[in-house]
Design an enzyme around this catalytic site. Sequence first.
Site, PDB file in Angstrom:
ATOM      1  N   THR A  96      48.462  18.397  27.178  1.00  0.00           N
ATOM      2  CA  THR A  96      48.553  17.371  28.224  1.00  0.00           C
ATOM      3  C   THR A  96      48.534  16.023  27.523  1.00  0.00           C
ATOM      4  O   THR A  96      47.553  15.689  26.848  1.00  0.00           O
ATOM      5  CB  THR A  96      47.370  17.465  29.198  1.00  0.00           C
ATOM      6  OG1 THR A  96      47.347  18.777  29.769  1.00  0.00           O
ATOM      7  CG2 THR A  96      47.514  16.438  30.311  1.00  0.00           C
ATOM      8  N   LYS A 171      51.683  17.381  35.854  1.00  0.00           N
ATOM      9  CA  LYS A 171      50.306  17.724  35.476  1.00  0.00           C
ATOM     10  C   LYS A 171      49.338  16.619  35.918  1.00  0.00           C
ATOM     11  O   LYS A 171      48.232  16.892  36.417  1.00  0.00           O
ATOM     12  CB  LYS A 171      50.229  17.923  33.957  1.00  0.00           C
ATOM     13  CG  LYS A 171      48.822  18.107  33.399  1.00  0.00           C
ATOM     14  CD  LYS A 171      48.198  19.448  33.726  1.00  0.00           C
ATOM     15  CE  LYS A 171      46.758  19.514  33.257  1.00  0.00           C
ATOM     16  NZ  LYS A 171      46.136  20.819  33.415  1.00  0.00           N
ATOM     17  N   LYS A 239      40.134  12.343  29.329  1.00  0.00           N
ATOM     18  CA  LYS A 239      41.413  11.964  28.714  1.00  0.00           C
ATOM     19  C   LYS A 239      42.526  12.008  29.767  1.00  0.00           C
ATOM     20  O   LYS A 239      43.306  11.072  29.911  1.00  0.00           O
ATOM     21  CB  LYS A 239      41.710  12.936  27.564  1.00  0.00           C
ATOM     22  CG  LYS A 239      43.014  12.736  26.840  1.00  0.00           C
ATOM     23  CD  LYS A 239      44.079  13.776  27.078  1.00  0.00           C
ATOM     24  CE  LYS A 239      43.703  15.214  27.049  1.00  0.00           C
ATOM     25  NZ  LYS A 239      44.782  16.163  27.167  1.00  0.00           N
TER      26      LYS A 239
HETATM   27  P1  NAD Z   1      41.016  22.430  22.100  1.00  0.00           P
HETATM   28  O1  NAD Z   1      40.466  21.137  21.628  1.00  0.00           O
HETATM   29  O2  NAD Z   1      40.132  23.611  22.291  1.00  0.00           O
HETATM   30  O3  NAD Z   1      42.202  22.903  21.114  1.00  0.00           O
HETATM   31  C1  NAD Z   1      43.061  22.054  20.417  1.00  0.00           C
HETATM   32  C2  NAD Z   1      43.248  22.631  19.013  1.00  0.00           C
HETATM   33  O4  NAD Z   1      44.218  21.844  18.299  1.00  0.00           O
HETATM   34  C3  NAD Z   1      41.956  22.611  18.186  1.00  0.00           C
HETATM   35  O5  NAD Z   1      41.688  23.898  17.681  1.00  0.00           O
HETATM   36  C4  NAD Z   1      42.276  21.611  17.059  1.00  0.00           C
HETATM   37  O6  NAD Z   1      41.623  21.915  15.847  1.00  0.00           O
HETATM   38  C5  NAD Z   1      43.778  21.754  16.955  1.00  0.00           C
HETATM   39  N1  NAD Z   1      44.435  20.618  16.332  1.00  0.00           N
HETATM   40  C6  NAD Z   1      44.180  19.300  16.499  1.00  0.00           C
HETATM   41  N2  NAD Z   1      45.018  18.561  15.746  1.00  0.00           N
HETATM   42  C7  NAD Z   1      45.810  19.428  15.085  1.00  0.00           C
HETATM   43  C8  NAD Z   1      46.872  19.276  14.141  1.00  0.00           C
HETATM   44  N3  NAD Z   1      47.266  18.065  13.736  1.00  0.00           N
HETATM   45  N4  NAD Z   1      47.466  20.390  13.659  1.00  0.00           N
HETATM   46  C9  NAD Z   1      47.046  21.624  14.051  1.00  0.00           C
HETATM   47  N5  NAD Z   1      46.041  21.826  14.946  1.00  0.00           N
HETATM   48  C10 NAD Z   1      45.440  20.739  15.454  1.00  0.00           C
HETATM   49  O7  NAD Z   1      41.796  22.107  23.440  1.00  0.00           O
HETATM   50  P2  NAD Z   1      42.243  23.152  24.588  1.00  0.00           P
HETATM   51  O8  NAD Z   1      41.159  23.253  25.590  1.00  0.00           O
HETATM   52  O9  NAD Z   1      42.813  24.372  23.966  1.00  0.00           O
HETATM   53  O10 NAD Z   1      43.406  22.295  25.272  1.00  0.00           O
HETATM   54  C11 NAD Z   1      44.649  22.079  24.623  1.00  0.00           C
HETATM   55  C12 NAD Z   1      45.529  21.219  25.544  1.00  0.00           C
HETATM   56  O11 NAD Z   1      45.701  21.913  26.796  1.00  0.00           O
HETATM   57  C13 NAD Z   1      44.884  19.859  25.875  1.00  0.00           C
HETATM   58  O12 NAD Z   1      45.883  18.869  25.912  1.00  0.00           O
HETATM   59  C14 NAD Z   1      44.275  20.095  27.247  1.00  0.00           C
HETATM   60  O13 NAD Z   1      44.210  18.880  27.989  1.00  0.00           O
HETATM   61  C15 NAD Z   1      45.239  21.093  27.863  1.00  0.00           C
HETATM   62  N6  NAD Z   1      44.642  21.992  28.879  1.00  0.00           N
HETATM   63  C16 NAD Z   1      43.454  22.628  28.629  1.00  0.00           C
HETATM   64  C17 NAD Z   1      42.911  23.472  29.607  1.00  0.00           C
HETATM   65  C18 NAD Z   1      41.588  24.171  29.402  1.00  0.00           C
HETATM   66  O14 NAD Z   1      41.077  24.765  30.381  1.00  0.00           O
HETATM   67  N7  NAD Z   1      40.986  24.140  28.209  1.00  0.00           N
HETATM   68  C19 NAD Z   1      43.586  23.665  30.816  1.00  0.00           C
HETATM   69  C20 NAD Z   1      44.801  23.034  31.012  1.00  0.00           C
HETATM   70  C21 NAD Z   1      45.333  22.194  30.039  1.00  0.00           C
END
Ligand code: NAD
Length: 290
Positions: A96, A171, A239
């Site tokens: 997102t 979204k 965020k």
């Molecule tokens: P998270 O923080 O658990 O996962 C993100 C991952 O990306 C982490 O493991 C981090 O180490 C990795 N990362 C960061 N920078 C990186 C890079 N340069 N190269 C490789 N890896 C990198 O977040 P999440 O909860 O999995 O959410 C991911 C996205 O999905 C976000 O944008 C969030 O807003 C969206 N989202 C999350 C949910 C939820 O329920 N968790 C639901 C809908 C949408």
Amino acid sequence: MSSRRVAVIGLGRMGWHMAAHLRRADHTVSVCDVVDGVAQRWVDEHGGSAFVDAAEAANDVEVVVTSLPADRELLTVADAILPVLGSGTLWIDHSTTSAESARTVHGRAAAVGVGFLDAPVSGGVDGARNGTLTVMVGGEPADFARAESVIAAYGARVTHMGSSGAGQITKMTNQICVVGLCQAIAEGLDFAETAGLDGSKVIHVMLQGSSASWQMANRAERMLAGEYDYGFSTTLMRKDIGLVLEEAEAMNIPLPVTAMVGQMLAEVTAMGGAQWDWCSLMERQRRRRT
Ligand code: NAD
């Protein structure tokens, strides 16, 4: 479905499960996360190849899938992988982010022959684990057509919303519609419990009435139990609210409820809840009462 060579970059709460579904769907999967050891842990469980470097993971793949925290990480990964992606590669981004960053990466990708789709998701970690995510997609129709069979591994409802950025705007709309709802549930449950009712029984009844919602069905019981150690973090929701308010300001649209819940989530963060699920709005509600 034909098997593709896919790189999944970002193995967080969502990306971990998406990658696992792609593997189960018989794609050849290389995975990458900046946190040392995470990609290797995924490979130990599922097979495939592990990388810490995004460019190495994306080298010689047909499809890139990203699930990154926010704009900054998306732009960092774009800098790293666009120089190595071959013309004709498809990049599906499930992070997102702002619509502006999505359009920026879309433009840069198009310049090197890469099709970029902004494809944020809804449905939470359970949706990712169960492969039942709702996916809202912006980008070229031809790229969407190519992406559908890939996203099908973890997306139950996948909709093309329009040109680049349209997925992110959809979204944001989802977040506007849900933020007030969660606070309303916190207030309702607090009200019912304080009045001496059985909270679970109240939820059961409301799920059969006009206040039933996904949030009520999937979060209300855990809010009652005070369980916040899972799901979509307060930090990530703050965020998203920031992205929404910026976009709304540019369109001169007032969003008073969204802004108010954003303030409330800042209070949850100050309580130590930055990594709690954002339905910890319930915890704030309870602590203000006592
Ligand atoms: P998270 O923080 O658990 O996962 C993100 C991952 O990306 C982490 O493991 C981090 O180490 C990795 N990362 C960061 N920078 C990186 C890079 N340069 N190269 C490789 N890896 C990198 O977040 P999440 O909860 O999995 O959410 C991911 C996205 O999905 C976000 O944008 C969030 O807003 C969206 N989202 C999350 C949910 C939820 O329920 N968790 C639901 C809908 C949408």
